[in-house]
Design a protein around this motif. Structure first.
Motif, PDB file in Angstrom:
ATOM      1  N   HIS A   8       0.828  -1.207   0.000  1.00 42.42           N
ATOM      2  CA  HIS A   8       0.000   0.000   0.000  1.00 42.42           C
ATOM      3  C   HIS A   8       0.866   1.262   0.000  1.00 42.42           C
ATOM      4  O   HIS A   8       0.491   2.274   0.575  1.00 42.42           O
ATOM      5  N   GLY A   9       2.021   1.196  -0.612  1.00 41.37           N
ATOM      6  CA  GLY A   9       2.902   2.350  -0.715  1.00 41.37           C
ATOM      7  C   GLY A   9       3.943   2.400   0.394  1.00 41.37           C
ATOM      8  O   GLY A   9       3.748   1.858   1.474  1.00 41.37           O
ATOM      9  N   LYS A  10       5.042   3.079   0.086  1.00 39.54           N
ATOM     10  CA  LYS A  10       6.183   3.195   0.999  1.00 39.54           C
ATOM     11  C   LYS A  10       6.523   1.822   1.569  1.00 39.54           C
ATOM     12  O   LYS A  10       6.878   0.919   0.827  1.00 39.54           O
ATOM     13  N   ARG A  11       6.401   1.628   2.895  1.00 38.44           N
ATOM     14  CA  ARG A  11       6.755   0.340   3.515  1.00 38.44           C
ATOM     15  C   ARG A  11       5.527  -0.340   4.132  1.00 38.44           C
ATOM     16  O   ARG A  11       5.640  -1.226   4.942  1.00 38.44           O
ATOM     17  N   ARG A  12       4.328   0.109   3.731  1.00 39.57           N
ATOM     18  CA  ARG A  12       3.082  -0.385   4.332  1.00 39.57           C
ATOM     19  C   ARG A  12       2.514  -1.532   3.501  1.00 39.57           C
ATOM     20  O   ARG A  12       2.416  -1.450   2.284  1.00 39.57           O
ATOM     21  N   PHE A  13       2.138  -2.600   4.216  1.00 39.68           N
ATOM     22  CA  PHE A  13       1.532  -3.772   3.595  1.00 39.68           C
ATOM     23  C   PHE A  13       0.286  -4.170   4.383  1.00 39.68           C
ATOM     24  O   PHE A  13       0.208  -3.938   5.589  1.00 39.68           O
ATOM     25  N   GLU A  14      -0.675  -4.777   3.694  1.00 34.77           N
ATOM     26  CA  GLU A  14      -1.826  -5.356   4.367  1.00 34.77           C
ATOM     27  C   GLU A  14      -1.902  -6.825   3.985  1.00 34.77           C
ATOM     28  O   GLU A  14      -1.797  -7.167   2.803  1.00 34.77           O
ATOM     29  N   ALA A  15      -2.074  -7.656   4.987  1.00 33.87           N
ATOM     30  CA  ALA A  15      -2.143  -9.099   4.765  1.00 33.87           C
ATOM     31  C   ALA A  15      -3.509  -9.622   5.182  1.00 33.87           C
ATOM     32  O   ALA A  15      -4.125  -9.113   6.119  1.00 33.87           O
ATOM     33  N   LYS A  16      -3.978 -10.644   4.463  1.00 33.47           N
ATOM     34  CA  LYS A  16      -5.197 -11.360   4.833  1.00 33.47           C
ATOM     35  C   LYS A  16      -4.958 -12.839   4.616  1.00 33.47           C
ATOM     36  O   LYS A  16      -4.394 -13.243   3.597  1.00 33.47           O
ATOM     37  N   GLY A  17      -5.416 -13.611   5.587  1.00 36.22           N
ATOM     38  CA  GLY A  17      -5.323 -15.063   5.480  1.00 36.22           C
ATOM     39  C   GLY A  17      -6.693 -15.662   5.238  1.00 36.22           C
ATOM     40  O   GLY A  17      -7.656 -14.957   4.906  1.00 36.22           O
ATOM     41  N   ASP A  18      -6.774 -16.970   5.442  1.00 31.54           N
ATOM     42  CA  ASP A  18      -8.034 -17.681   5.237  1.00 31.54           C
ATOM     43  C   ASP A  18      -9.171 -17.130   6.095  1.00 31.54           C
ATOM     44  O   ASP A  18     -10.334 -17.205   5.712  1.00 31.54           O
ATOM     45  N   SER A  19      -8.836 -16.562   7.258  1.00 29.43           N
ATOM     46  CA  SER A  19      -9.873 -16.012   8.146  1.00 29.43           C
ATOM     47  C   SER A  19     -10.429 -14.690   7.638  1.00 29.43           C
ATOM     48  O   SER A  19     -11.431 -14.199   8.138  1.00 29.43           O
ATOM     49  N   ASN A  20      -9.755 -14.079   6.673  1.00 30.74           N
ATOM     50  CA  ASN A  20     -10.146 -12.825   6.037  1.00 30.74           C
ATOM     51  C   ASN A  20     -10.043 -11.600   6.946  1.00 30.74           C
ATOM     52  O   ASN A  20     -10.654 -10.578   6.689  1.00 30.74           O
ATOM     53  N   HIS A  21      -9.293 -11.694   8.038  1.00 29.88           N
ATOM     54  CA  HIS A  21      -9.059 -10.545   8.907  1.00 29.88           C
ATOM     55  C   HIS A  21      -7.798  -9.815   8.443  1.00 29.88           C
ATOM     56  O   HIS A  21      -6.753 -10.436   8.291  1.00 29.88           O
ATOM     57  N   PRO A  22      -7.893  -8.502   8.233  1.00 30.03           N
ATOM     58  CA  PRO A  22      -6.719  -7.770   7.752  1.00 30.03           C
ATOM     59  C   PRO A  22      -5.695  -7.502   8.862  1.00 30.03           C
ATOM     60  O   PRO A  22      -6.055  -7.294  10.019  1.00 30.03           O
ATOM     61  N   VAL A  23      -4.433  -7.537   8.486  1.00 31.07           N
ATOM     62  CA  VAL A  23      -3.334  -7.184   9.379  1.00 31.07           C
ATOM     63  C   VAL A  23      -2.470  -6.168   8.638  1.00 31.07           C
ATOM     64  O   VAL A  23      -2.014  -6.435   7.525  1.00 31.07           O
ATOM     65  N   VAL A  24      -2.287  -5.006   9.239  1.00 37.13           N
ATOM     66  CA  VAL A  24      -1.480  -3.955   8.624  1.00 37.13           C
ATOM     67  C   VAL A  24      -0.066  -4.028   9.188  1.00 37.13           C
ATOM     68  O   VAL A  24       0.136  -4.137  10.393  1.00 37.13           O
ATOM     69  N   MET A  25       0.903  -3.977   8.276  1.00 38.03           N
ATOM     70  CA  MET A  25       2.317  -3.974   8.660  1.00 38.03           C
ATOM     71  C   MET A  25       2.977  -2.735   8.080  1.00 38.03           C
ATOM     72  O   MET A  25       2.633  -2.303   6.983  1.00 38.03           O
ATOM     73  N   ASP A  26       3.915  -2.181   8.824  1.00 38.24           N
ATOM     74  CA  ASP A  26       4.656  -1.024   8.345  1.00 38.24           C
ATOM     75  C   ASP A  26       6.034  -1.048   8.999  1.00 38.24           C
ATOM     76  O   ASP A  26       6.254  -1.752   9.988  1.00 38.24           O
ATOM     77  N   ALA A  27       6.919  -0.254   8.457  1.00 38.52           N
ATOM     78  CA  ALA A  27       8.271  -0.145   8.999  1.00 38.52           C
ATOM     79  C   ALA A  27       8.375   1.123   9.838  1.00 38.52           C
ATOM     80  O   ALA A  27       7.525   2.019   9.765  1.00 38.52           O
ATOM     81  N   LYS A  28       9.445   1.197  10.597  1.00 42.72           N
ATOM     82  CA  LYS A  28       9.676   2.405  11.385  1.00 42.72           C
ATOM     83  C   LYS A  28      10.118   3.536  10.448  1.00 42.72           C
ATOM     84  O   LYS A  28      10.652   3.293   9.357  1.00 42.72           O
ATOM     85  N   PRO A  29       9.878   4.784  10.843  1.00 42.84           N
ATOM     86  CA  PRO A  29      10.163   5.928   9.968  1.00 42.84           C
ATOM     87  C   PRO A  29      11.619   6.029   9.501  1.00 42.84           C
ATOM     88  O   PRO A  29      11.859   6.456   8.374  1.00 42.84           O
ATOM     89  N   ASP A  30      12.574   5.604  10.318  1.00 41.81           N
ATOM     90  CA  ASP A  30      13.972   5.777   9.912  1.00 41.81           C
ATOM     91  C   ASP A  30      14.390   4.874   8.750  1.00 41.81           C
ATOM     92  O   ASP A  30      15.475   5.042   8.196  1.00 41.81           O
ATOM     93  N   ILE A  31      13.528   3.945   8.351  1.00 45.23           N
ATOM     94  CA  ILE A  31      13.820   3.175   7.139  1.00 45.23           C
ATOM     95  C   ILE A  31      12.733   3.374   6.077  1.00 45.23           C
ATOM     96  O   ILE A  31      12.567   2.554   5.183  1.00 45.23           O
ATOM     97  N   GLY A  32      11.976   4.467   6.196  1.00 47.87           N
ATOM     98  CA  GLY A  32      11.015   4.824   5.166  1.00 47.87           C
ATOM     99  C   GLY A  32       9.576   4.469   5.457  1.00 47.87           C
ATOM    100  O   GLY A  32       8.706   4.694   4.626  1.00 47.87           O
ATOM    101  N   GLY A  33       9.313   3.911   6.628  1.00 41.48           N
ATOM    102  CA  GLY A  33       7.933   3.596   6.988  1.00 41.48           C
ATOM    103  C   GLY A  33       7.225   4.796   7.585  1.00 41.48           C
ATOM    104  O   GLY A  33       7.825   5.853   7.809  1.00 41.48           O
ATOM    105  N   GLU A  34       5.946   4.624   7.851  1.00 40.90           N
ATOM    106  CA  GLU A  34       5.139   5.694   8.441  1.00 40.90           C
ATOM    107  C   GLU A  34       4.529   5.277   9.779  1.00 40.90           C
ATOM    108  O   GLU A  34       3.638   5.937  10.280  1.00 40.90           O
ATOM    109  N   ASN A  35       4.983   4.150  10.316  1.00 39.89           N
ATOM    110  CA  ASN A  35       4.519   3.663  11.623  1.00 39.89           C
ATOM    111  C   ASN A  35       2.998   3.499  11.657  1.00 39.89           C
ATOM    112  O   ASN A  35       2.343   3.843  12.620  1.00 39.89           O
TER     113      ASN A  35
END
Length: 152
Positions: A8-35
């Motif tokens: 989803h841009g920069k270092r942000r990702f969204e994951a979904k498994g078989d349960s269909n519940h979303p999990v948002v992942m991002d990196a810390k700002p010092d490596i380009g993430g937005e927390n």
């Protein structure tokens, strides 16, 4: 089991498994993430806690014991060099219940560690456990032998 991970841009990702519940992942700002989400390595420890927590509650319920509270404090140590994998993990289970005993709680934790928890079996790290039961802290007793029956 299948999981889809979408960028989803920069270092942000969204994951979904078989349960269909979303999990948002991002990196810390010092490596380009937005927390804007959990770190992937945090999710590994969270998954470990959820896996063993489910096991311990189920085992204690099968023993017909009352679990009023359970939380798990997990502290993971990672190596400095890449890949920065976990080398040691300490898990402290904090439980409350009127009929829980040291032996029964330790048995439930051991069964989770050694038989049921797929997450802990997937780590290539030393995992140590302790527990606090109704305000009293216990270290896990050393096992006598590797082939010892955890139900004895």
């Amino acid at each position: 089991m299948k999981v889809n991970v979408n960028w989803h841009g920069k270092r942000r990702f969204e994951a979904k498994g078989d349960s269909n519940h979303p999990v948002v992942m991002d990196a810390k700002p010092d490596i380009g993430g937005e927390n804007q989400g959990a770190r992937p390595m945090e999710l590994l420890l969270m998954g470990l806690g959820g896996c063993t927590g489910i096991d311990v509650v189920m085992i204690l319920e099968k023993m017909r014991l009352t679990v009023e509270e359970l939380s798990i404090e997990i502290d993971g140590t990672r190596r400095e060099e890449l890949p920065q994998k976990f080398t040691e993990i300490h898990m402290k289970y904090v439980l409350k219940g009127p009929d829980l005993t040291r032996d029964k709680v330790e048995r439930a934790i051991r069964l989770s560690e050694e038989k049921y928890c797929s997450a802990s079996a997937s780590f290539n790290a030393r995992i140590h456990a302790s527990f606090e039961l109704n305000g009293v802290t216990y270290e896990m007793r050393e096992r006598v032998g590797e082939n010892e029956d955890p139900l004895q």
